[in-house]
Motif scaffolding. Structure first.
Motif, PDB file in Angstrom:
ATOM      1  N   ASP A 122       0.884  -1.164   0.000  1.00  0.00           N
ATOM      2  CA  ASP A 122       0.000   0.000   0.000  1.00  0.00           C
ATOM      3  C   ASP A 122       0.925   1.218   0.000  1.00  0.00           C
ATOM      4  O   ASP A 122       1.635   1.456   0.968  1.00  0.00           O
ATOM      5  CB  ASP A 122      -0.851  -0.089   1.284  1.00  0.00           C
ATOM      6  N   ASN A 127      -4.160  12.384  -1.516  1.00  0.00           N
ATOM      7  CA  ASN A 127      -5.556  12.729  -1.264  1.00  0.00           C
ATOM      8  C   ASN A 127      -6.088  13.519  -2.442  1.00  0.00           C
ATOM      9  O   ASN A 127      -5.459  14.495  -2.871  1.00  0.00           O
ATOM     10  CB  ASN A 127      -5.631  13.535   0.025  1.00  0.00           C
ATOM     11  N   TYR A 311     -11.294   7.206   8.826  1.00  0.00           N
ATOM     12  CA  TYR A 311     -10.086   6.662   8.216  1.00  0.00           C
ATOM     13  C   TYR A 311      -9.775   5.259   8.746  1.00  0.00           C
ATOM     14  O   TYR A 311      -9.557   4.324   7.977  1.00  0.00           O
ATOM     15  CB  TYR A 311      -8.953   7.632   8.571  1.00  0.00           C
ATOM     16  N   ASP A 315      -9.683   1.609   6.922  1.00  0.00           N
ATOM     17  CA  ASP A 315      -8.457   0.799   6.877  1.00  0.00           C
ATOM     18  C   ASP A 315      -8.712  -0.622   7.383  1.00  0.00           C
ATOM     19  O   ASP A 315      -8.124  -1.578   6.893  1.00  0.00           O
ATOM     20  CB  ASP A 315      -7.336   1.465   7.688  1.00  0.00           C
TER      21      ASP A 315
HETATM   22  N1  ARG Z   1      -4.093   9.232   2.197  1.00  0.00           N
HETATM   23  C1  ARG Z   1      -3.348   9.068   3.394  1.00  0.00           C
HETATM   24  C2  ARG Z   1      -2.538  10.328   3.690  1.00  0.00           C
HETATM   25  O1  ARG Z   1      -2.247  11.074   2.791  1.00  0.00           O
HETATM   26  C3  ARG Z   1      -2.397   7.906   3.345  1.00  0.00           C
HETATM   27  C4  ARG Z   1      -3.045   6.562   3.227  1.00  0.00           C
HETATM   28  C5  ARG Z   1      -2.107   5.443   3.533  1.00  0.00           C
HETATM   29  N2  ARG Z   1      -2.669   4.140   3.416  1.00  0.00           N
HETATM   30  C6  ARG Z   1      -3.536   3.595   4.284  1.00  0.00           C
HETATM   31  N3  ARG Z   1      -4.011   2.410   4.039  1.00  0.00           N
HETATM   32  N4  ARG Z   1      -3.903   4.230   5.355  1.00  0.00           N
HETATM   33  O2  ARG Z   1      -2.191  10.567   4.825  1.00  0.00           O
END
Ligand code: ARG
Length: 569
Positions: A122, A127, A311, A315
């Motif tokens: 991953d 974002n 979040y 996850d």
């Molecule tokens: N989009 C998140 C950020 O910019 C990171 C995601 C990382 N991956 C996960 N499975 N949480 O902080």
């Protein structure tokens, strides 16, 4: 070197009565070449044998004397204090290594350990509707390098871009767009524009707090699947992805799946239900949490008072979904150190749910990256866009080419390879957990510890090999390569595999970066001391084979970091 190591294990194991794997693990590389190629420290046996490590080492050296006469790889074994030092046959090593590099080409150095196993990585995970900032650079380049390294270990890799494409911020963004947005400006430079709207919204909301509430309503519309909200959201998402893909193309990065946070919407309720069935959920001030106090961790928040999920909940679903789908041997999250606590909580909740594979999940954290001020103008305040960094590096590389080699073919293409390589290497050459001070002069210095330094050595070898009267012949007497410089170079090439392995096991591409710098240095030393084209007969051929091996390992190694090697520069 792997074969040599295996042979040591097979002669030593029956004598020491440890498991093969333990013997293997004990073997270390001595600090100096003249002390041998691998060393077995006898301390481990001391207790059970009731003898001093010195005595054991002497005893083993004597016992092994005969066994190694028949061995293929081991040329000598010596007892030095508590250590038992093994020497690899120089002749065999040179021949197997150089022929290996010649015949195996881009597969040279690869291992088979991971055959039949899936590793899910991953990484990147920017974002949407926000700039692809420099913070995501690290996850992107470290993740993509680990992907390539694990592939070289024989694993089947699945790269997932867990896009940040869901959350209350989208409600605010929609509202801002409804209030002040224009489609034309949006199309022109989508991410900057959306980001401006976002900033504007926050300023406005300070004066008029009712906007926050209004924004939340828009997010609710989105979660309820209302037509207009969904359309706006997917429009923003598409435009963002188009920009991200432009960057991924330049960095030569692909994903096997682009499952963002929104992908898990349908699964959230089910996951919360099964947590409830297991009595793992508690209510706290209207919100739903998993209490982790017993493990010294703060509670994991599953659902807010207003019903919005978070979040962490997404996850949890993602991990379960990934196990169902890929039955992974390992699930690797390449995410900044700031989220360490989040991953500790996540893994703990999975463990509490009774998933035995929870222990196969790993968080690979990294530090921050800082840019020296003044060298870069930014489009927006102090926010640095990754694409601007890449453009700047490529531009600087182009200037250097103009200065040093103005007649070069394909200048733009080469500038792209050097510039992007410098940015990637400037990141990966640092121990990932440390913060980086990114310094333009340093990363593009052709004689420093940089990718242009490595790429330059590679191009130099290519130019020798391009000469008219040069052919690489693999079946040649490599025992003529006797000087210290030649020996060091062969040994370095022979250690490529174990370097890949070490980088994989520690999740540290920096180990490979370091190795390539040292290999380049060994090559430059050699090239200073040992003439290639003007050497005589067989020696000339042997040296040509040697530098061809160096070329191959430089290309393969750079590839594992995500960097291309131009054949002219
Ligand atoms: N989009 C998140 C950020 O910019 C990171 C995601 C990382 N991956 C996960 N499975 N949480 O902080």
């Amino acid at each position: 070197m792997e074969n040599f190591k295996n042979e040591i294990v097979s002669v030593l194991q029956p004598l020491v009565q440890l498991a093969e794997k333990d013997v293997q693990q004990q073997l270390t590389v001595p600090p100096e070449l003249k002390m041998g190629d691998y060393s077995f420290p006898c301390f481990v046996l001391s207790k059970s044998w009731k003898r001093s490590p010195q005595e054991i080492s002497a005893f083993l050296a004597e016992k092994l004397g005969e066994a190694i006469e028949e061995s293929f790889w081991i040329s000598d074994v010596k007892s030095v204090g508590p250590y038992l030092n093994f020497f690899c046959s120089r002749e065999k090593l040179a021949q197997e290594t150089l022929q290996g590099a010649f015949y195996e080409k881009e597969k040279y150095g690869h291992l088979q350990e991971g055959q039949g196993k899936n590793v899910v990585i991953d990484f990147s995970a920017p974002n949407i509707a926000k700039p692809f900032g420099i913070g995501h650079l690290r996850s992107t380049v470290i993740g993509s390098s680990l992907y390539r390294i694990y592939e070289a270990m024989g694993y089947n890799c699945v790269g997932i871009n867990h896009l940040g494409d869901w959350g209350t911020q989208f409600g605010k963004l929609m509202l801002a767009y409804k209030l002040w947005g224009s489609e034309d400006s949006l199309r022109e430079d989508p991410i900057s524009y959306l980001y401006q709207l976002y900033v504007k919204f926050h300023k406005a909301a300070e004066e008029d707090p009712s906007l926050e509430e209004e924004g939340r309503k828009w997010f609710k519309k989105l979660e309820d699947g209302e037509e207009e909200a969904l359309q706006l959201w997917s429009h923003f998402r598409d435009l963002s992805l188009r920009e991200f893909n432009r960057i991924y193309d330049r960095l030569d990065i692909t994903f096997d799946a682009e499952q963002g946070e929104s992908f898990y919407n349908e699964m959230l309720a089910g996951t919360i239900d099964s947590l409830m069935e297991q009595n793992l959920v508690q209510e706290s001030e209207g919100a739903l949490i998993v209490d982790l106090e017993a493990f010294g961790l703060p509670p994991c928040l599953l659902r807010k008072k207003d019903g919005a999920t978070l979040y962490a909940t997404r996850d949890l679903c993602a991990a379960i979904y990934r196990y169902e789908k890929y039955r992974f041997h390992r699930l690797i999250y390449v995410v900044g150190a700031a989220q360490s606590l989040h991953f500790q909580q996540l893994f703990k909740v999975l463990e509490c749910m009774g998933f035995p594979w929870a222990e196969r999940c790993v968080h690979v954290p990294f530090g921050l990256i800082k840019f020296k001020e003044g060298k870069m103008s930014t489009r927006m305040g102090n926010l640095i866009f990754l694409e601007d960094v890449i453009d700047k590096a490529v531009e600087l590389a182009r200037q250097i080419i103009e200065e040093k080699n103005p007649g070069l073919k394909d200048k733009n293409r080469v500038a792209e390879m050097i510039g992007i390589g410098a940015v990637i290497f400037g990141d990966l050459s640092n121990d990932r957990i440390k913060d980086i001070d990114f310094d333009w002069d340093k990363v593009l210095d052709f004689s420093g510890e940089t990718s242009p330094y490595i790429q330059y050595a590679h191009a130099r070898i290519c130019s020798i090999l391009r000469k008219e009267n040069v052919t690489v012949i693999p079946e040649i007497n490599t025992s003529l390569l006797e000087t210290g410089e030649e020996q060091a170079l062969i040994l370095a090439l022979a250690r490529f595999s174990e370097t890949i392995k070490k980088a994989a096991e520690t999740y540290k591409p920096s180990i490979l970066a370091r190795y390539l710098i040292e290999l380049t240095r060994d090559f430059n030393n050699f090239y200073h001391q040992c003439p290639v084209l003007t050497a005589e007969g067989e020696l000339r051929q042997a040296r040509i084979l040697l530098i061809d091996g160096v070329r191959q390992v430089l290309v393969n190694g750079l590839y594992l970091l995500g960097i291309e090697a131009p054949s002219e520069m």
